[in-house]
Design a protein around this motif. Structure first.
Motif, PDB file in Angstrom:
ATOM      1  N   ILE A   1       0.834  -1.204   0.000  1.00 51.23           N
ATOM      2  CA  ILE A   1       0.000   0.000   0.000  1.00 51.23           C
ATOM      3  C   ILE A   1       0.868   1.253   0.000  1.00 51.23           C
ATOM      4  CG2 ILE A   1      -0.396   0.267   2.486  1.00 51.23           C
ATOM      5  CD1 ILE A   1      -3.012   0.744  -0.245  1.00 51.23           C
ATOM      6  N   ALA A   2       1.996   1.208   0.703  1.00 46.36           N
ATOM      7  CA  ALA A   2       2.907   2.357   0.678  1.00 46.36           C
ATOM      8  C   ALA A   2       3.465   2.563  -0.734  1.00 46.36           C
ATOM      9  CB  ALA A   2       4.038   2.167   1.687  1.00 46.36           C
ATOM     10  N   ALA A   3       3.768   1.477  -1.429  1.00 45.86           N
ATOM     11  CA  ALA A   3       4.256   1.585  -2.804  1.00 45.86           C
ATOM     12  C   ALA A   3       3.177   2.169  -3.720  1.00 45.86           C
ATOM     13  CB  ALA A   3       4.708   0.223  -3.318  1.00 45.86           C
ATOM     14  N   LEU A   4       1.936   1.700  -3.566  1.00 44.12           N
ATOM     15  CA  LEU A   4       0.840   2.257  -4.371  1.00 44.12           C
ATOM     16  C   LEU A   4       0.624   3.732  -4.085  1.00 44.12           C
ATOM     17  CD1 LEU A   4      -1.841  -0.589  -4.267  1.00 44.12           C
ATOM     18  CD2 LEU A   4      -0.521   0.188  -6.242  1.00 44.12           C
ATOM     19  N   LEU A   5       0.761   4.122  -2.830  1.00 42.68           N
ATOM     20  CA  LEU A   5       0.584   5.527  -2.474  1.00 42.68           C
ATOM     21  C   LEU A   5       1.737   6.392  -2.978  1.00 42.68           C
ATOM     22  CD1 LEU A   5      -1.178   4.998   0.887  1.00 42.68           C
ATOM     23  CD2 LEU A   5      -1.942   6.574  -0.871  1.00 42.68           C
ATOM     24  N   ILE A   6       2.928   5.832  -3.060  1.00 42.68           N
ATOM     25  CA  ILE A   6       4.030   6.574  -3.681  1.00 42.68           C
ATOM     26  C   ILE A   6       3.700   6.840  -5.148  1.00 42.68           C
ATOM     27  CG2 ILE A   6       6.407   6.351  -4.530  1.00 42.68           C
ATOM     28  CD1 ILE A   6       7.129   5.094  -1.837  1.00 42.68           C
ATOM     29  N   ILE A   7       3.193   5.826  -5.841  1.00 39.99           N
ATOM     30  CA  ILE A   7       2.832   5.990  -7.254  1.00 39.99           C
ATOM     31  C   ILE A   7       1.700   7.007  -7.405  1.00 39.99           C
ATOM     32  CG2 ILE A   7       1.833   4.814  -9.262  1.00 39.99           C
ATOM     33  CD1 ILE A   7       3.365   2.262  -8.222  1.00 39.99           C
ATOM     34  N   ALA A   8       0.672   6.904  -6.563  1.00 35.08           N
ATOM     35  CA  ALA A   8      -0.455   7.844  -6.641  1.00 35.08           C
ATOM     36  C   ALA A   8       0.005   9.270  -6.368  1.00 35.08           C
ATOM     37  CB  ALA A   8      -1.548   7.438  -5.649  1.00 35.08           C
ATOM     38  N   ASN A   9       0.870   9.440  -5.387  1.00 37.83           N
ATOM     39  CA  ASN A   9       1.364  10.780  -5.083  1.00 37.83           C
ATOM     40  C   ASN A   9       2.275  11.302  -6.187  1.00 37.83           C
ATOM     41  OD1 ASN A   9       0.477  11.939  -2.378  1.00 37.83           O
ATOM     42  ND2 ASN A   9       0.895   9.800  -1.883  1.00 37.83           N
ATOM     43  N   PHE A  10       3.046  10.425  -6.798  1.00 39.00           N
ATOM     44  CA  PHE A  10       3.881  10.846  -7.924  1.00 39.00           C
ATOM     45  C   PHE A  10       3.014  11.328  -9.087  1.00 39.00           C
ATOM     46  CE2 PHE A  10       5.790   9.814 -12.028  1.00 39.00           C
ATOM     47  CZ  PHE A  10       6.894  10.645 -11.994  1.00 39.00           C
ATOM     48  N   LEU A  11       1.969  10.572  -9.386  1.00 37.68           N
ATOM     49  CA  LEU A  11       1.106  10.928 -10.511  1.00 37.68           C
ATOM     50  C   LEU A  11       0.286  12.189 -10.245  1.00 37.68           C
ATOM     51  CD1 LEU A  11      -0.103   7.393 -11.607  1.00 37.68           C
ATOM     52  CD2 LEU A  11       1.601   8.850 -12.713  1.00 37.68           C
ATOM     53  N   SER A  12       0.116  12.532  -8.974  1.00 37.81           N
ATOM     54  CA  SER A  12      -0.668  13.737  -8.665  1.00 37.81           C
ATOM     55  C   SER A  12       0.217  14.919  -8.260  1.00 37.81           C
ATOM     56  CB  SER A  12      -1.699  13.424  -7.580  1.00 37.81           C
ATOM     57  OG  SER A  12      -1.078  13.064  -6.375  1.00 37.81           O
ATOM     58  N   ILE A  13       1.510  14.858  -8.557  1.00 30.12           N
ATOM     59  CA  ILE A  13       2.419  15.963  -8.240  1.00 30.12           C
ATOM     60  C   ILE A  13       1.942  17.301  -8.820  1.00 30.12           C
ATOM     61  CG2 ILE A  13       4.723  16.905  -8.768  1.00 30.12           C
ATOM     62  CD1 ILE A  13       5.891  14.202  -8.078  1.00 30.12           C
ATOM     63  N   PRO A  14       1.460  17.356 -10.068  1.00 34.28           N
ATOM     64  CA  PRO A  14       1.053  18.664 -10.599  1.00 34.28           C
ATOM     65  C   PRO A  14      -0.114  19.311  -9.850  1.00 34.28           C
ATOM     66  CG  PRO A  14       1.385  17.137 -12.384  1.00 34.28           C
ATOM     67  CD  PRO A  14       1.451  16.339 -11.119  1.00 34.28           C
ATOM     68  N   TYR A  15      -0.906  18.529  -9.134  1.00 33.70           N
ATOM     69  CA  TYR A  15      -2.053  19.080  -8.440  1.00 33.70           C
ATOM     70  C   TYR A  15      -1.692  19.679  -7.083  1.00 33.70           C
ATOM     71  CZ  TYR A  15      -4.669  16.707 -12.035  1.00 33.70           C
ATOM     72  OH  TYR A  15      -5.134  16.304 -13.251  1.00 33.70           O
ATOM     73  N   TYR A  16      -0.704  19.077  -6.421  1.00 35.50           N
ATOM     74  CA  TYR A  16      -0.321  19.521  -5.076  1.00 35.50           C
ATOM     75  C   TYR A  16       1.134  19.116  -4.884  1.00 35.50           C
ATOM     76  CZ  TYR A  16      -1.985  20.944  -0.396  1.00 35.50           C
ATOM     77  OH  TYR A  16      -2.211  21.615   0.776  1.00 35.50           O
ATOM     78  N   PRO A  17       2.079  19.824  -5.511  1.00 37.33           N
ATOM     79  CA  PRO A  17       3.463  19.356  -5.626  1.00 37.33           C
ATOM     80  C   PRO A  17       4.210  19.141  -4.315  1.00 37.33           C
ATOM     81  CG  PRO A  17       3.151  21.461  -6.782  1.00 37.33           C
ATOM     82  CD  PRO A  17       1.845  21.081  -6.194  1.00 37.33           C
ATOM     83  N   VAL A  18       4.216  20.117  -3.437  1.00 34.93           N
ATOM     84  CA  VAL A  18       5.007  19.992  -2.206  1.00 34.93           C
ATOM     85  C   VAL A  18       4.471  18.868  -1.338  1.00 34.93           C
ATOM     86  CG1 VAL A  18       5.747  21.184  -0.107  1.00 34.93           C
ATOM     87  CG2 VAL A  18       5.722  22.398  -2.282  1.00 34.93           C
ATOM     88  N   TRP A  19       3.161  18.811  -1.222  1.00 35.85           N
ATOM     89  CA  TRP A  19       2.560  17.793  -0.370  1.00 35.85           C
ATOM     90  C   TRP A  19       2.774  16.400  -0.960  1.00 35.85           C
ATOM     91  CZ3 TRP A  19       2.180  17.877   4.336  1.00 35.85           C
ATOM     92  CH2 TRP A  19       1.412  16.960   5.030  1.00 35.85           C
ATOM     93  N   SER A  20       2.703  16.267  -2.268  1.00 33.91           N
ATOM     94  CA  SER A  20       2.949  14.972  -2.909  1.00 33.91           C
ATOM     95  C   SER A  20       4.363  14.483  -2.618  1.00 33.91           C
ATOM     96  CB  SER A  20       2.750  15.081  -4.422  1.00 33.91           C
ATOM     97  OG  SER A  20       1.410  15.320  -4.732  1.00 33.91           O
ATOM     98  N   LEU A  21       5.339  15.383  -2.746  1.00 35.12           N
ATOM     99  CA  LEU A  21       6.727  15.000  -2.476  1.00 35.12           C
ATOM    100  C   LEU A  21       6.942  14.654  -1.003  1.00 35.12           C
ATOM    101  CD1 LEU A  21       8.535  17.593  -4.748  1.00 35.12           C
ATOM    102  CD2 LEU A  21       8.170  15.154  -5.181  1.00 35.12           C
TER     103      LEU A  21
END
Length: 139
Positions: free
Chosen positions: A96-116
């Motif tokens: 689940i942590a790996a899936l959330l890393i992928i989801a956060n990577f793909l949503s970087i343009p929407y909320y960049p600092v928080w995604s990183l």
């Protein structure tokens, strides 16, 4: 003649392994709650999100909200299993942590600092779950 090896762990090594599991549990719980809140904000189409017109993985903001809400909820449930040191929770926790890393990577343009930030937190969770040996809590 075959010799058998007995694995012995020092008390400090077992304590460290247990500490890493607790660390991963807390971090997964906190990060999961933060992803749930992020999902709620996206579903409500809050103004904190940036829109990027030319993004390859562009989804509707509401879609990203539901993805983060669902994965965050699973992360919270798995973290509760980690507190009880369930083996299934360790395996699912890494996934689940790996899936959330992928989801956060793909949503970087929407909320960049928080995604990183969340990518880093989930990376620590994966590290902690993988570094503490699977047999550390059986002795």
């Amino acid at each position: 003649m075959a010799t058998t090896q007995h694995h012995t762990h020092s008390k400090s090594a077992l304590t460290a392994a247990g500490g890493l599991i607790i660390f991963a549990s807390v971090m997964l719980f906190v990060s999961g709650v933060l992803d749930i809140l992020r999902g709620v904000m996206a579903i409500a189409e809050d103004d904190v999100f940036v829109t990027s017109p030319n993004y390859v993985f562009k989804f509707d903001l509401t879609s990203w909200g539901w993805i983060h809400l669902a994965l965050g909820a699973i992360a919270v449930v798995v973290s509760l299993g980690l507190f009880s040191r369930a083996t299934w929770a360790r395996v699912v926790g890494v996934g689940i942590a790996a899936l959330l890393i992928i989801a956060n990577f793909l949503s970087i343009p929407y909320y960049p600092v928080w995604s990183l930030t969340l990518i880093a937190l989930y990376g620590f969770v994966i590290w902690a779950l993988c570094v503490s040996g699977l047999d550390a809590d059986t002795e």
